[in-house]
Every structure is written in structure tokens, then in C-alpha cells.
Design an enzyme around this catalytic site. Structure first.
Site, PDB file in Angstrom:
ATOM      1  N   TYR A 141       0.804  -1.213   0.000  1.00 14.46           N
ATOM      2  CA  TYR A 141       0.000   0.000   0.000  1.00 14.46           C
ATOM      3  C   TYR A 141       0.840   1.268   0.000  1.00 14.46           C
ATOM      4  O   TYR A 141       0.381   2.318  -0.424  1.00 14.46           O
ATOM      5  CB  TYR A 141      -0.917   0.028   1.227  1.00 14.46           C
ATOM      6  CG  TYR A 141      -2.199  -0.744   1.076  1.00 14.46           C
ATOM      7  CD1 TYR A 141      -2.191  -2.087   0.730  1.00 14.46           C
ATOM      8  CD2 TYR A 141      -3.425  -0.119   1.279  1.00 14.46           C
ATOM      9  CE1 TYR A 141      -3.367  -2.790   0.614  1.00 14.46           C
ATOM     10  CE2 TYR A 141      -4.609  -0.823   1.157  1.00 14.46           C
ATOM     11  CZ  TYR A 141      -4.579  -2.163   0.829  1.00 14.46           C
ATOM     12  OH  TYR A 141      -5.751  -2.851   0.713  1.00 14.46           O
ATOM     13  N   LYS A 191       4.004 -15.344   2.189  1.00 12.48           N
ATOM     14  CA  LYS A 191       4.190 -16.062   0.934  1.00 12.48           C
ATOM     15  C   LYS A 191       5.691 -16.254   0.774  1.00 12.48           C
ATOM     16  O   LYS A 191       6.311 -15.793  -0.203  1.00 12.48           O
ATOM     17  CB  LYS A 191       3.554 -15.238  -0.213  1.00 12.48           C
ATOM     18  CG  LYS A 191       3.520 -15.939  -1.560  1.00 12.48           C
ATOM     19  CD  LYS A 191       2.525 -17.091  -1.648  1.00 12.48           C
ATOM     20  CE  LYS A 191       2.616 -17.787  -2.982  1.00 12.48           C
ATOM     21  NZ  LYS A 191       1.796 -19.021  -3.046  1.00 12.48           N
ATOM     22  N   ASP A 223      -2.041 -18.473   0.457  1.00  9.20           N
ATOM     23  CA  ASP A 223      -3.040 -19.204  -0.338  1.00  9.20           C
ATOM     24  C   ASP A 223      -3.665 -20.331   0.477  1.00  9.20           C
ATOM     25  O   ASP A 223      -4.881 -20.543   0.453  1.00  9.20           O
ATOM     26  CB  ASP A 223      -2.445 -19.712  -1.669  1.00  9.20           C
ATOM     27  CG  ASP A 223      -1.105 -20.411  -1.516  1.00  9.20           C
ATOM     28  OD1 ASP A 223      -0.527 -20.393  -0.400  1.00  9.20           O
ATOM     29  OD2 ASP A 223      -0.624 -20.992  -2.511  1.00  9.20           O
ATOM     30  N   ASP A 247      -5.892  -7.396   4.176  1.00  7.19           N
ATOM     31  CA  ASP A 247      -7.067  -6.782   3.547  1.00  7.19           C
ATOM     32  C   ASP A 247      -7.945  -7.877   2.932  1.00  7.19           C
ATOM     33  O   ASP A 247      -9.149  -7.935   3.158  1.00  7.19           O
ATOM     34  CB  ASP A 247      -6.615  -5.793   2.468  1.00  7.19           C
ATOM     35  CG  ASP A 247      -7.792  -5.147   1.766  1.00  7.19           C
ATOM     36  OD1 ASP A 247      -8.744  -4.744   2.459  1.00  7.19           O
ATOM     37  OD2 ASP A 247      -7.765  -5.057   0.517  1.00  7.19           O
ATOM     38  N   ASP A 251     -11.745  -9.717   4.529  1.00  3.26           N
ATOM     39  CA  ASP A 251     -13.040  -9.763   3.834  1.00  3.26           C
ATOM     40  C   ASP A 251     -13.530 -11.207   3.749  1.00  3.26           C
ATOM     41  O   ASP A 251     -14.709 -11.500   3.941  1.00  3.26           O
ATOM     42  CB  ASP A 251     -12.945  -9.187   2.407  1.00  3.26           C
ATOM     43  CG  ASP A 251     -13.233  -7.694   2.354  1.00  3.26           C
ATOM     44  OD1 ASP A 251     -12.928  -7.003   3.350  1.00  3.26           O
ATOM     45  OD2 ASP A 251     -13.754  -7.215   1.325  1.00  3.26           O
TER      46      ASP A 251
HETATM   47  C1  IPM Z   1     -10.230  -1.769   4.214  1.00  2.58           C
HETATM   48  C2  IPM Z   1     -10.550  -1.146   2.882  1.00  2.58           C
HETATM   49  C3  IPM Z   1      -9.473  -0.141   2.533  1.00  2.58           C
HETATM   50  C4  IPM Z   1      -8.166  -0.890   2.469  1.00  2.58           C
HETATM   51  C5  IPM Z   1      -9.725   0.671   1.251  1.00  2.58           C
HETATM   52  C6  IPM Z   1     -11.018   1.438   1.307  1.00  2.58           C
HETATM   53  C7  IPM Z   1      -8.583   1.585   0.936  1.00  2.58           C
HETATM   54  O1  IPM Z   1     -10.688  -2.138   1.908  1.00  2.58           O
HETATM   55  O2  IPM Z   1     -10.129  -1.013   5.203  1.00  2.58           O
HETATM   56  O3  IPM Z   1     -10.114  -2.983   4.290  1.00  2.58           O
HETATM   57  O4  IPM Z   1      -7.844  -1.505   1.440  1.00  2.58           O
HETATM   58  O5  IPM Z   1      -7.429  -0.876   3.466  1.00  2.58           O
HETATM   59 MG    MG Z   2     -10.646  -4.110   2.681  1.00  3.62          MG
END
Ligand code: IPM
Ligand code: MG
Length: 361
Positions: A141, A191, A223, A247, A251
């Protein structure tokens, strides 16, 4: 006690879910005789519209001089043209970096009341109680160089994954400390079979582990981790990993609970500095302004704020218990409702949580 909290509603459903959290905080202040002073500032797309800058100086100053910061979400189709000079997400990344919040804690707990909201079978997700510690201010990032370039007359682009020893050590240490207060197991995700930065990650992680003989350490490739999160999620306790992997995996892990709308997060840096609290979900522009978004991830982030930044442990527990009670009583926003269940709106959900708080002893 007196506290100053900066609220950053942001874009999309951000303002709706932050409004409910503010009401929850006001109810906590009434009940426990605290005084919370709120400052509201712009970030992301709305800040670009108003000032041209996704992170105006005024916003940053407010955050840095608060006891804690609560953020809704940033971004949306209006600002997502890949050719645009500034993007809402730059505001969020800039804020994380300026606040120095290098560790993003994303707890994933499957509440019994919500077991059927998960796309996985109940026997797989029952008892899941893990926490992802995502490195937040380094890696892909932030690595430089980053950006478009031209190679042999052809369009190209570069991102850089770079980690320094100190960046790895501090976040891994935090993961081990957390594990000590939990089931004493750390899973480090990398990784290392391909990436040099991952091999350094693994080396430093093992050095840190030597100071924690009471905590079990396992290394898993990213993975494989993606697979185990589905096949045996209840085996995880603390997962620590670099920014991008965290990240993606968080999710994925949110789906164990049935909805991205349930997952809170806390971003912490140096002790004594303000923390940044935000739901892990995005701005959900498709449902923004309709009053149907799930405010619980933000309300649960507020509980983390009370506990970690304001040191109000009892108050945090009251909020978390109220959320659990409301869910046990069957209230469901659209994202977690079964097809035949009635749907609770955003504000109504907030009101139910506040009532549950007021009726608790
Ligand atoms: C998160 C989001 C952010 C990230 C985006 C909105 C930049 O996906 O907080 O997980 O990638 O960190
Ligand atoms: Mg995210």
C-alpha cells in the site's frame, strides 16, 4: 470523564452508520456520566468535493488532537475514475499513516444467534473466535516506487512490497501480546516460498516468538490460509499478516459471520496516541441513503474505541452485550436476514441497541 472524539462519516453509507454510533456513544455518556465532545470532519470523496483534498489539514489536525477517531467509509463510483488525480482512498491511507496506526485488529466472532446467516454450514462456523492483526502502514500500500511508467514504449505500472525489520517486529509483537490474553496461538501468514519480503517477515516473526515460549506459532502460506479459513476456521486464534494479505483475508473471514456488515476494527499505534476505529466494510454506494445499512459493525467498532482508546472497559461490554441481545431477539438488517425474516432499518437497529443498553443492569 471527558473525551474528544472525531467523527469522520465519509461517503456512501458512512454517515448513516456513524450517526447510529454517535447515538450509542451519547447514551453511554448519559448512563455513565461521561462527557464526550464530538468533532465532525470531512474525509474521502465528500472532502474532495468540498476542498479538492481527500484528507484536508483541518481533518488531520482534528484527528491527531482527539482521544479517538471513528470513521464510516470512503469511496464510491463518483470518484472511482482510474484517471482521476485524487482518490478518496488516499485520504484513508494518508490518515492511517499520519496517525501511525500500524496494527489493524479485526476480530471475527460468530455469534450463536447469527449462525444461520453464514454461507458455511453451522458445524463449520460454530465457535469461531479469531482476530486478524493486519499490518496497516507498510507493504504494497505504501511502498515506493509506485505508479504508472512506460517500458519499451508500452504502458506499465509498478507497486512495491517493502518491509523493514522494525515494521514487522512491532506488529508481530502486538499479535503475540494479544495471543497471551486469548488461546495462546499465533498464525503468521506470508508467501515465503515466493516473496523476499515474506521471508524477512518469517525470520523476524520467529525472532519475536522466542520471547513468547508460552505462545504457539505456526506459519501458513497465504493461499493455504485462504483455504483453511473456510475448511477449519475454528482452529485460528490470532492471525498476523502484512497489509495486502490482511485486507483480502479479512473480507473472506467476515463471511464466516454471514456479513461484512458485522465486522468492526481498531487501528492502533504507539500507546497514548489516538486510535482509529472503522467498520471493515466499504461505503456500499448501492444502498446508500436508503436507511437499510447494517450499523452493527460501526457500533461494535465504537465498543472497541471505548475499550482501547478511552479505557472504558465496562462501557464497551455494555455496548457489545446490547448488540448480542438485539440479535438474539431476532432483529436483522437486510444483509443478515433470512428470506422470510422481517428487516430492521439502520436507525431502528440503533434504537434497539440503545434500548437494550438502557435496560441492562
Ligand atoms: C479496508 C478497505 C481499505 C483498504 C480501502 C477502502 C482503501 O478495503 O479497510 O479494508 O484496502 O485498506
Ligand atoms: Mg478491505
Amino acid at each position: 470523564m471527558n473525551f474528544t472524539i472525531t467523527l469522520l462519516p465519509g461517503d456512501g453509507i458512512g454517515p448513516e452508520v456513524v450517526a447510529e454510533s454517535r447515538r450509542v456513544l451519547e447514551a453511554i455518556a448519559r448512563r455513565f456520566n461521561h462527557s464526550f465532545h464530538f468533532r465532525e470532519s470531512l474525509i474521502g470523496g465528500c472532502a474532495i468535493d468540498a476542498t479538492g483534498n481527500p484528507l484536508p489539514q483541518e481533518t488531520l489536525d482534528s484527528c491527531l488532537t482527539s482521544d479517538a477517531v471513528l470513521l464510516g467509509a470512503v469511496g464510491g463510483p463518483k470518484w472511482s475514475d482510474p484517471k482521476a488525480g485524487v482518490r478518496p482512498e488516499q485520504g484513508l491511507l494518508g490518515l492511517r499513516q499520519a496517525m501511525g496506526v500500524y496494527a489493524n485488529l479485526r476480530p471475527v466472532t460468530v455469534m450463536d444467534a447469527l449462525i444461520d446467516a453464514s454461507p458455511l454450514r453451522p458445524e463449520k462456523v460454530r465457535g469461531v473466535d479469531l482476530i486478524i492483526v493486519r499490518e496497516l502502514t507498510g507493504g504494497l500500500y505504501f511502498g515506493r516506487p509506485q505508479g504508472p511508467e512506460v517500458i519499451d514504449g508500452e504502458r506499465a505500472a509498478v507497486d512495491t512490497m517493502r518491509y523493514r525489520e522494525s515494521e514487522i517486529r512491532r506488529v508481530v509483537k502486538l499479535a503475540f501480546e494479544l495471543a497471551r490474553g486469548r488461546r495462546k496461538k499465533v498464525t503468521s501468514v506470508d508467501k515465503a516460498n515466493v516473496l523476499a519480503s515474506s521471508r524477512l517477515w518469517r525470520e523476524i516473526t520467529h525472532e519475536v516468538a522466542a520471547d513468547y515460549p508460552d505462545v504457539e506459532l505456526e506459519d501458513i502460506l497465504v493461499d493455504a490460509c485462504a483455504m483453511y479459513l473456510i475448511s477449519r476456521p475454528a482452529d485460528f486464534d490470532v492471525i498476523v499478516t502484512e497489509n495486502m494479505f490482511g485486507d483480502i483475508l479479512s473480507d473472506e473471514a467476515s463471511m464466516l459471520t454471514g456479513s461484512l456488515g458485522m465486522l468492526p476494527s481498531a487501528s492502533l499505534g504507539v500507546a497514548g496516541k489516538p486510535g482509529l476505529y472503522e467498520p471493515i466494510h466499504g461505503s456500499a454506494p448501492d444502498i446508500a441513503g436508503r436507511g437499510i445499512a447494517n450499523p452493527l459493525a460501526t457500533i461494535l467498532s465504537t465498543a472497541m474505541l471505548l475499550r482501547s482508546s478511552l479505557r472504558l472497559d465496562m462501557e464497551a461490554k455494555v455496548v457489545e452485550n446490547a448488540v448480542a441481545r438485539v440479535l438474539a431477539n431476532g432483529a436483522r438488517t437486510a444483509d443478515i436476514a433470512a428470506p422470510d425474516q422481517p428487516r430492521t432499518g439502520t436507525a431502528e437497529m440503533g434504537t434497539m441497541v440503545i434500548e437494550a443498553m438502557e435496560n441492562s443492569d
